[in-house]
Structure formats: C-alpha cells, structure tokens
Design a protein around this motif. Structure first.
Motif, PDB file in Angstrom:
ATOM      1  N   VAL A  54       0.806  -1.218   0.000  1.00 51.40           N
ATOM      2  CA  VAL A  54       0.000   0.000   0.000  1.00 51.40           C
ATOM      3  C   VAL A  54       0.844   1.276   0.000  1.00 51.40           C
ATOM      4  CG1 VAL A  54      -0.215   0.337   2.502  1.00 51.40           C
ATOM      5  CG2 VAL A  54      -2.124   0.949   0.998  1.00 51.40           C
ATOM      6  N   ARG A  55       2.142   1.166   0.227  1.00 47.48           N
ATOM      7  CA  ARG A  55       2.989   2.370   0.362  1.00 47.48           C
ATOM      8  C   ARG A  55       2.898   3.328  -0.823  1.00 47.48           C
ATOM      9  NH1 ARG A  55       9.408   2.537   2.173  1.00 47.48           N
ATOM     10  NH2 ARG A  55       9.554   4.811   2.292  1.00 47.48           N
ATOM     11  N   PRO A  56       2.874   2.845  -2.078  1.00 49.22           N
ATOM     12  CA  PRO A  56       2.774   3.801  -3.202  1.00 49.22           C
ATOM     13  C   PRO A  56       1.509   4.660  -3.177  1.00 49.22           C
ATOM     14  CG  PRO A  56       3.451   1.631  -3.979  1.00 49.22           C
ATOM     15  CD  PRO A  56       3.025   1.464  -2.559  1.00 49.22           C
ATOM     16  N   TYR A  57       0.514   4.261  -2.385  1.00 49.66           N
ATOM     17  CA  TYR A  57      -0.754   4.995  -2.350  1.00 49.66           C
ATOM     18  C   TYR A  57      -0.881   5.868  -1.106  1.00 49.66           C
ATOM     19  CZ  TYR A  57      -1.571   1.146  -5.587  1.00 49.66           C
ATOM     20  OH  TYR A  57      -1.459   0.233  -6.610  1.00 49.66           O
ATOM     21  N   SER A  58       0.221   6.045  -0.357  1.00 47.55           N
ATOM     22  CA  SER A  58       0.160   6.822   0.884  1.00 47.55           C
ATOM     23  C   SER A  58      -0.203   8.279   0.618  1.00 47.55           C
ATOM     24  CB  SER A  58       1.496   6.735   1.627  1.00 47.55           C
ATOM     25  OG  SER A  58       2.559   7.171   0.795  1.00 47.55           O
ATOM     26  N   LYS A  63      -4.889  12.593   1.374  1.00 43.71           N
ATOM     27  CA  LYS A  63      -5.759  13.555   0.692  1.00 43.71           C
ATOM     28  C   LYS A  63      -7.250  13.270   0.893  1.00 43.71           C
ATOM     29  CE  LYS A  63      -2.442  14.581  -3.003  1.00 43.71           C
ATOM     30  NZ  LYS A  63      -2.174  14.503  -4.474  1.00 43.71           N
ATOM     31  N   LEU A  64      -7.563  12.153   1.543  1.00 43.18           N
ATOM     32  CA  LEU A  64      -8.965  11.806   1.743  1.00 43.18           C
ATOM     33  C   LEU A  64      -9.643  12.817   2.662  1.00 43.18           C
ATOM     34  CD1 LEU A  64      -8.704   7.928   2.217  1.00 43.18           C
ATOM     35  CD2 LEU A  64      -9.490   9.176   0.198  1.00 43.18           C
ATOM     36  N   ARG A  65     -10.850  13.221   2.275  1.00 43.92           N
ATOM     37  CA  ARG A  65     -11.629  14.183   3.048  1.00 43.92           C
ATOM     38  C   ARG A  65     -12.577  13.461   4.002  1.00 43.92           C
ATOM     39  NH1 ARG A  65     -14.037  17.094  -2.146  1.00 43.92           N
ATOM     40  NH2 ARG A  65     -14.371  14.870  -2.539  1.00 43.92           N
ATOM     41  N   LEU A  66     -13.210  14.229   4.897  1.00 41.61           N
ATOM     42  CA  LEU A  66     -14.145  13.649   5.854  1.00 41.61           C
ATOM     43  C   LEU A  66     -15.284  12.938   5.133  1.00 41.61           C
ATOM     44  CD1 LEU A  66     -15.254  13.213   8.702  1.00 41.61           C
ATOM     45  CD2 LEU A  66     -16.330  15.485   8.545  1.00 41.61           C
ATOM     46  N   ARG A 177     -11.994   8.961  -7.590  1.00 41.47           N
ATOM     47  CA  ARG A 177     -11.058   9.953  -7.076  1.00 41.47           C
ATOM     48  C   ARG A 177     -10.015   9.373  -6.110  1.00 41.47           C
ATOM     49  NH1 ARG A 177     -16.137  11.785  -4.791  1.00 41.47           N
ATOM     50  NH2 ARG A 177     -16.262  11.473  -2.526  1.00 41.47           N
ATOM     51  N   MET A 178      -9.906   8.038  -6.050  1.00 44.84           N
ATOM     52  CA  MET A 178      -8.855   7.417  -5.245  1.00 44.84           C
ATOM     53  C   MET A 178      -8.480   6.074  -5.856  1.00 44.84           C
ATOM     54  SD  MET A 178     -11.017   6.079  -1.877  1.00 44.84           S
ATOM     55  CE  MET A 178      -9.572   5.358  -1.114  1.00 44.84           C
ATOM     56  N   PRO A 179      -7.241   5.601  -5.646  1.00 40.97           N
ATOM     57  CA  PRO A 179      -6.819   4.309  -6.225  1.00 40.97           C
ATOM     58  C   PRO A 179      -7.702   3.169  -5.735  1.00 40.97           C
ATOM     59  CG  PRO A 179      -4.935   5.553  -5.382  1.00 40.97           C
ATOM     60  CD  PRO A 179      -6.160   6.265  -4.900  1.00 40.97           C
ATOM     61  N   SER A 180      -8.061   2.271  -6.656  1.00 42.97           N
ATOM     62  CA  SER A 180      -8.941   1.161  -6.306  1.00 42.97           C
ATOM     63  C   SER A 180      -8.296   0.237  -5.274  1.00 42.97           C
ATOM     64  CB  SER A 180      -9.320   0.363  -7.561  1.00 42.97           C
ATOM     65  OG  SER A 180      -8.165  -0.182  -8.176  1.00 42.97           O
TER      66      SER A 180
END
Length: 315
Positions: A54-58, A63-66, A177-180
């Motif tokens: 998962v590190r490449p997606y850190s 950037k994830l919002r509430l 808007r985020m990696p699967s």
C-alpha cells in the motif's frame, strides 16, 4: 479500453478467477464456524496480504476528506452486511440456489442507478433482467418444495445481494477519485472491524477453533478473494469492465458443479430451469451492455478523430 496485454492471456486469467470465486461457497459450507467469524478472518487475512503493497498509495491516503471517510465507512458496513447475509444463507439453502440468486447483483445496481442517478437502461437490458428475476422465482419455488429453511436461505441471499450492490455503487463513486487498491484495503479493514464489533457484541468466540477452521479462514482469503476478486480488479487495466463482469455468470455455474462434486448437492428440475433463466437473462443484459459500451467507445473515437482533423483544415 487499453490495448496493453497482460503477461498471461486474459481468457486464462478469467478462468482462474471464476474457479477461485466458485470455491468461496464450498469453503463456507465446509466450515462449522459462525459466518461472522469466517467473514472477519477472511477480511483480516486479506488485509494483511494487501498491506505491504500500500505504500505507493500513501499520498492519496492523506488527501482523503471527511466525506470520503464517511462513504468508505458506509461501503465497509454494506460489505460486512453482504457477507453476513450471503454466507448465512448457505446454512439454509444450496450453493447453487444462493449463488444463482447472488448473480442478480446487476438488477439491484440498475434499480439503484435509476433512483439515485436517473440512469436509464435499454428495453432489451431491462427485459433480460426481467427474465433473470423470473428465474429466481422458479429457484425459490423449487426450494419451497424442499423446506421452509431453503426459502429462508434464498431470502438471505437476496438481501445480501442488495447490500453488495449498495457497496459497489458507493465504491464506483469513490474509485473515481482514489486508487482502487487503496479503496479495497480500507473497505476490507472497516468491514473486518464491523465484524469484530458484531462478534464482540454477540459473545461469539474469536479464537476457540480447531486448525481445520483456521485453514478454511486462510483459504477464503487467498483463493476467492486474492485469486478471485482482486485478480478481476487487476484485469480492469487490460480489458473492459463488461468482460470482467462476466464472472457474475461464471460463479454460479462453477459453484454448482463444485457443490455437486464435493458436497453431493442436487437440484430439482424447477431449480435448474430457474438457473437457466437467471444466467440467460443476465447474459442478455451483459450483451446489450457490451454493445452500448462499444458504440459509445466508437462515438468518442470518431469525435477525437474529427477534433484532430479540424485544426489541420484550419491551418
């Protein structure tokens, strides 16, 4: 659709994935542990297998919002509800009936897409899904002739299918808007946490299981999840979503064959007839969807070609 080619032919990978997910119901039937415990460890072990990558997606994680986290929580809850209901259905009905009903996932997605996003389907697609629904009625009617428990299992499978449809619709919005990969890992962890709380609240044992059960928990994580669902997600970069969705048809067929060979399950003529209607109706639906997707792809390609020609003519 991308023109990249995987290191192994897509058709072979699809076959491996279909066989892998077809074993899911078999492993569940082999286990004597509560469905909530099976699902909890399936999700936990899968998350542990995914975490090192998962590190490449850190960057995307921070950037994830509430609002994103609230949707992730809702998706994880619905996934947990799906596992609880569908895996529970296998205690009461046959593998074939449960998996054929679960193949109705596109019906619930079509209804939800219409109610939430006003997305309309063609008459042919709706007709195909209508035939599939009639097939489910036949399966349920055949199960009534066997026992009331079988009908209870069918209803649990229907509600479980509705739950996973909601989970997928939320996921469709989030993966835009985020990696699967990140989405799947977070949702698996949340769903696993939901099961942990559920088991704690119901007083279900966490660890008092023989080695055979722990082996089944591990198999559920590796075979149908990693070599099934995660493999299908990976294949989306090499082939169309419509092609990948054909596993919806493959799972009940594969699971029914395995249940006959490994569990000795047999279906009535009415149930087989219902199964044929379910798979035939879904095949019609997917075929129509593929044609629409192809036409849209050709229209976009034509538009891009015209856009490239216009500047040249202007010069």
């Amino acid at each position: 659709m991308t023109t990249k080619k995987p290191p192994v032919p897509v058709a072979l990978l699809m076959l491996i994935g279909i066989i892998a997910i077809s074993f899911s119901a078999i492993f569940i039937k082999w286990s004597s542990a509560p469905a909530s415990v099976q699902a909890m460890y399936r999700l936990l072990f899968t998350s542990l297998l995914m975490a090192p990558f998962v590190r490449p997606y850190s960057g995307a994680l921070v950037k994830l919002r509430l609002n994103d986290w609230l949707l992730l929580a809702a998706s994880g809850f619905m996934l947990a509800l799906h596992f609880l209901l569908w895996m529970g259905s296998l205690e009461f009905t046959s593998v074939a009936s449960s998996t054929m009903i679960m193949a109705l996932e596109p019906v619930f997605i079509m209804i939800g897409s219409f109610l939430l996003y006003k997305e309309r389907s063609s008459v042919s697609a709706v007709a195909g899904l209508g035939v599939a629904i009639i097939g489910v009625v036949f399966i349920g009617w055949g199960d009534i002739g066997l026992s009331q428990d079988n009908l209870k299992g069918d209803l649990l499978s229907i509600f479980g299918t509705a739950a996973v449809a909601v989970h997928l619709m939320i996921g469709k919005k989030l993966v835009a808007r985020m990696p699967s990969y990140l989405y799947s890992l977070i949702v698996f962890i949340i769903a696993g946490a939901v099961f942990a709380l559920y088991n704690l609240a119901t007083g279900t044992a966490f660890f008092d299981y023989p080695p055979k059960e722990w082996g089944i928990f591990a198999l559920l994580a590796v075979v149908p999840t990693v070599f099934g669902h995660i493999l299908f997600n990976w294949l989306l970069q090499y082939t169309s979503a419509t092609t990948v969705s054909m596993n919806i048809l493959g799972e009940p067929v594969g699971a029914s064959i395995l249940a006959y060979l490994l569990l000795g399950e047999r279906l009535t003529g009415l149930q087989w007839g219902g199964g044929v209607l379910v798979l035939g109706g879904l095949a019609c639906y997917l075929y129509v969807g593929a044609r629409i997707a192809t036409r849209e792809e050709e229209r976009q390609r034509s538009y891009m070609q015209e856009a490239q020609v216009l500047p040249e003519n202007a010069s």
